[in-house]
Design a protein around this motif. Structure first.
Motif: not given
Lengths: 133, 133
Positions: A45-48, A42-43, A11
């Motif tokens: 959003d997973a860090l929000e 692309r990922i 990722i």
């Protein structure tokens, strides 16, 4: 993709001044330089919700490892008796996943600066998890 | 096999009374039943030196996970605002690797009994590492 597929998808990557295997500390928690985790767009959003100050565990793929090794002299010191790799933090092991407990220093879009990361430049990042106390 | 290949090879399986997703605690460190790690005979040398009493981190592959999920309501509670999965311990994440800190209770050849393992029966085991204090 479901969890039935055991292929890892990086990722992100480590950006670090550590560029040679000999520079890397032999164990976690012996310190290391500050480094950047550069995530795939692309990922993002997973860090929000990831904030400076958070203590996290970064999971990496130790891509220079030898996966056929089952026993080692701990800390590469031949005076230490051989032990099973599962009782050591050797990078050489069947599934060479690195665990690194670090602190988040800065979050800038898909780039996250962390403290004390003992991982080589270019190392694939697999996951980040919060430290649970 | 070298570390350049990002395909995981399970080194064993969990034997546990936990058989349904709904039984599994939502986070590590909330406790779980005693369970056995049953290792592949071919990797038993990698266990050499593992002793009862050792505190270890077991890495598992959460094979029921949805790898496409990037944001979740933490703890499956819709009243919790959505957050990036990398700020949670959700099983649903791009690389669903589980971390479980447990104590070794017994070692019997390729079978290792551990305390408090919140992993479902049949879950693939990827790695075991000593806890570093």
């Amino acid at each position: 993709m479901s969890g039935a597929d055991l292929t890892l998808v990086p990722i992100g990557r480590v950006e670090s001044p550590l560029s040679e295997t000999a520079d890397a500390p032999k164990q976690g928690f012996e310190g290391g330089p500050d480094a950047w985790l550069v995530f795939e767009p692309r990922i993002v959003d997973a860090l929000e919700g990831l904030e400076p100050g958070a203590r996290v565990i970064v999971l990496t793929w130790l891509d220079r490892a030898d996966r056929s090794v089952l026993r080692v002299h701990p800390r590469d010191d031949r005076s230490n008796p051989m032990r099973g790799v599962l009782t050591t933090r050797s990078a050489d092991r069947p599934n060479p996943i690195g665990l690194h407990e670090v602190q988040v220093l800065k979050v800038d879009g898909n780039r996250v600066k962390v403290s004390d990361l003992e991982a080589l430049d270019g190392t694939p990042v697999l996951d980040v998890k919060p430290v649970l106390d």
